[in-house]
Write a protein that holds these residues in place. Structure first.
Motif, PDB file in Angstrom:
ATOM      1  N   ASP A 187      -6.962  -6.383  -4.437  1.00 29.74           N
ATOM      2  CA  ASP A 187      -6.021  -5.891  -3.427  1.00 29.74           C
ATOM      3  C   ASP A 187      -4.723  -5.407  -4.061  1.00 29.74           C
ATOM      4  OD1 ASP A 187      -7.587  -6.505  -1.052  1.00 29.74           O
ATOM      5  OD2 ASP A 187      -7.235  -8.603  -1.541  1.00 29.74           O
TER       6      ASP A 187
ATOM      7  N   ASP B 140       1.346  -7.025   0.707  1.00 26.81           N
ATOM      8  CA  ASP B 140       0.336  -8.013   0.342  1.00 26.81           C
ATOM      9  C   ASP B 140       0.932  -8.928  -0.727  1.00 26.81           C
ATOM     10  OD1 ASP B 140      -2.025  -9.401   0.307  1.00 26.81           O
ATOM     11  OD2 ASP B 140      -3.287  -7.716  -0.277  1.00 26.81           O
TER      12      ASP B 140
ATOM     13  N   THR C 112       0.842  -1.192   0.000  1.00 30.40           N
ATOM     14  CA  THR C 112       0.000   0.000   0.000  1.00 30.40           C
ATOM     15  C   THR C 112       0.877   1.242   0.000  1.00 30.40           C
ATOM     16  OG1 THR C 112      -0.072   0.099   2.411  1.00 30.40           O
ATOM     17  CG2 THR C 112      -1.763  -1.229   1.334  1.00 30.40           C
ATOM     18  N   SER C 113       0.245   2.391  -0.080  1.00 31.68           N
ATOM     19  CA  SER C 113       1.010   3.638  -0.105  1.00 31.68           C
ATOM     20  C   SER C 113       1.794   3.853   1.187  1.00 31.68           C
ATOM     21  CB  SER C 113       0.071   4.825  -0.344  1.00 31.68           C
ATOM     22  OG  SER C 113      -0.969   4.849   0.614  1.00 31.68           O
TER      23      SER C 113
ATOM     24  N   ASN D   2      -3.341  -1.645  -4.762  1.00 29.17           N
ATOM     25  CA  ASN D   2      -2.058  -1.174  -4.233  1.00 29.17           C
ATOM     26  C   ASN D   2      -1.232  -0.499  -5.319  1.00 29.17           C
ATOM     27  OD1 ASN D   2      -2.679  -2.204  -1.726  1.00 29.17           O
ATOM     28  ND2 ASN D   2      -1.418  -4.034  -1.944  1.00 29.17           N
TER      29      ASN D   2
ATOM     30  N   LYS E  84      -1.528   3.039  -6.284  1.00 24.62           N
ATOM     31  CA  LYS E  84      -1.000   4.044  -5.350  1.00 24.62           C
ATOM     32  C   LYS E  84       0.505   3.901  -5.143  1.00 24.62           C
ATOM     33  CE  LYS E  84      -5.403   3.781  -2.877  1.00 24.62           C
ATOM     34  NZ  LYS E  84      -6.066   3.363  -1.620  1.00 24.62           N
ATOM     35  N   ASN E  85       1.010   2.679  -5.236  1.00 20.98           N
ATOM     36  CA  ASN E  85       2.425   2.397  -5.007  1.00 20.98           C
ATOM     37  C   ASN E  85       2.895   1.453  -6.111  1.00 20.98           C
ATOM     38  OD1 ASN E  85       4.935   1.448  -4.174  1.00 20.98           O
ATOM     39  ND2 ASN E  85       4.339   1.159  -2.040  1.00 20.98           N
TER      40      ASN E  85
END
Length: 203
Positions: free
Chosen positions: A87, A56, A50-51, A91, A94-95
């Motif tokens: 998921d 994950d 995530t950011s 992610n 954003k990243n």
């Protein structure tokens, strides 16, 4: 040209120094051996974050070569039907940092790849990856920045590919039963055979 190994944190200072071979094997593009490995692999693990760097992972699979090699620094992974949690794709929006671990049944070595990912939704591009008369909703384009082969020790310890290591599926409850319990649902659960039959309709 190998990537310099960063200094170790104090919690890791008791480990021996990394060997020259282990530090020098990292390359910045896909060579002939990496490409061959990917072309034979029917399964990989996709890792994103995530950011705020919460990690994950998700399994990805298909026929050998389901991950397409565009060039020395570009991989393409069609997004086949799933549960639509998204998921990892969420992610990546954003990243962009991504990692892959490729596996080949019967081969104890693995291939690790790192890079950045972008989600491609162009209809003409997606159409190129049509399978079972269905085009993917998106294609994950990965720009490779690092690749290296990982040694066989983990697979040798686990004996993963040995027929003797196969666990009887009956040792676990069905997926439907486990989800029913976790969700505290009162509805009847799918049997394992019912679930797998349903999955076969949307591979």
């Amino acid at each position: 040209m190998s990537t310099p190994v960063p200094p170790r944190a104090s919690a890791l200072s008791h480990y021996p120094d990394v060997s020259l071979r282990a530090s020098a094997k990292e390359i910045q593009s896909l060579d002939v051996h990496c490409k061959k490995f990917i072309s034979l692999s029917p399964f990989c693990i996709l890792s994103t974050a995530t950011s705020d760097a919460a990690p994950d992972v998700t399994p990805r699979g298909g026929l050998p070569g389901f991950v397409f090699i565009e060039d020395d620094n570009t991989l393409m992974i069609p997004d086949r039907p799933g549960n639509n949690r998204l998921d990892n794709l969420g992610n990546l929006a954003k990243n962009p940092n991504v990692a892959l671990l490729f596996m080949i049944p019967g081969v104890n070595e693995t291939l690790r790849v790192r890079g950045t990912g972008s989600i491609m939704t162009d209809a003409d591009l997606c159409a190129k990856f049509t399978e079972n008369n269905a085009a993917p909703r998106s294609v994950l384009k990965i720009t490779v920045t690092c690749a290296f082969l990982h040694c066989a020790k983990a697979f040798m310890r686990s004996n993963l590919w040995s027929p003797d290591a196969i666990i009887d599926r009956a040792e676990l409850p069905s997926m439907g039963k486990m989800l029913k319990d976790q969700m505290q649902s009162d509805t009847p659960h799918e049997t394992q055979s019912e679930m797998e039959a349903r999955y076969l309709q949307s591979l």
